[in-house]
Design a protein around this motif. Structure first.
Motif, mmCIF file in Angstrom:
data_model
loop_
_atom_site.group_PDB
_atom_site.id
_atom_site.type_symbol
_atom_site.label_atom_id
_atom_site.label_comp_id
_atom_site.label_asym_id
_atom_site.label_seq_id
_atom_site.Cartn_x
_atom_site.Cartn_y
_atom_site.Cartn_z
ATOM 1 N N VAL A 51 75.971 9.007 -14.534
ATOM 2 C CA VAL A 51 74.830 8.091 -14.448
ATOM 3 C C VAL A 51 74.869 7.146 -13.254
ATOM 4 N N ARG A 52 76.049 6.737 -12.824
ATOM 5 C CA ARG A 52 76.101 5.759 -11.727
ATOM 6 C C ARG A 52 75.406 6.249 -10.459
ATOM 7 N N PRO A 53 75.642 7.467 -9.997
ATOM 8 C CA PRO A 53 74.906 7.920 -8.808
ATOM 9 C C PRO A 53 73.394 7.958 -9.024
ATOM 10 N N ALA A 54 72.953 8.325 -10.217
ATOM 11 C CA ALA A 54 71.507 8.378 -10.498
ATOM 12 C C ALA A 54 70.902 6.981 -10.484
ATOM 13 N N GLU A 57 70.753 5.935 -6.871
ATOM 14 C CA GLU A 57 69.683 6.684 -6.199
ATOM 15 C C GLU A 57 68.319 6.063 -6.513
ATOM 16 N N ALA A 58 68.098 5.678 -7.761
ATOM 17 C CA ALA A 58 66.817 5.064 -8.140
ATOM 18 C C ALA A 58 66.633 3.716 -7.451
ATOM 19 N N ILE A 59 67.695 2.931 -7.373
ATOM 20 C CA ILE A 59 67.611 1.637 -6.683
ATOM 21 C C ILE A 59 67.313 1.854 -5.209
ATOM 22 N N HIS A 60 68.015 2.796 -4.596
ATOM 23 C CA HIS A 60 67.799 3.099 -3.176
ATOM 24 C C HIS A 60 66.359 3.581 -2.934
ATOM 25 N N GLY A 69 60.601 -0.149 -8.579
ATOM 26 C CA GLY A 69 60.850 1.120 -9.251
ATOM 27 C C GLY A 69 60.903 0.895 -10.756
ATOM 28 N N LEU A 70 60.886 1.973 -11.498
ATOM 29 C CA LEU A 70 60.955 1.887 -12.949
ATOM 30 C C LEU A 70 61.836 3.008 -13.474
#
Length: 129
Positions: A51-54, A57-60, A69-70
């Motif tokens: 989950v951490r990379p996902a 990625e969403a924050i980026h 973002g949501l």
């Protein structure tokens, strides 16, 4: 877009079981032994690695787009965001249907329970601005 990487922590044989003292204590064993895989599920460290990379990625993607973002996710994701940003998986908790905002502050990213905040067990108070 949907991603399987933001699925809840797969607690395997405990999935769908009541949150009674016995089951909570059993899951806590796996929290205290994060490399040990829950039967029919995943270890806490496998969950974090997924989950951490996902989350990042969403924050980026949100920062790159210049738009908010949501993420719609399970509470275990909120716990992980809290651990990532505050070093404490219970720093920002919400009731079911609650909302945690992630934003850039003076000292980098932080999260804040902005809707339906929940007091963590054993805490005197959580702060909400």
């Amino acid at each position: 877009h949907a991603t399987p990487n933001l699925r809840a922590w797969n607690v395997g044989k405990f999935s769908g079981k009541p949150k009674n003292d016995e089951n909570v204590a059993a899951v806590e064993y796996y929290v205290d032994h994060p490399d040990e895989r829950i039967p029919e599920g995943e270890s806490l460290n496998e969950f974090k690695a997924r989950v951490r990379p996902a989350i990042l990625e969403a924050i980026h993607a949100s920062n790159h787009a210049g738009e908010p973002g949501l993420l719609v996710a399970h509470s275990s994701i909120i716990h992980e965001i809290s651990d990532m940003l505050h070093g404490d998986h219970e720093a920002q908790l919400v009731e079911p249907g609650g909302v945690v905002a992630i934003h850039t502050g003076r000292n980098g990213l932080k999260s804040e329970a902005i809707f339906k905040p929940k007091k963590a067990p054993g805490r005197k108070a959580d702060t909400v601005s």
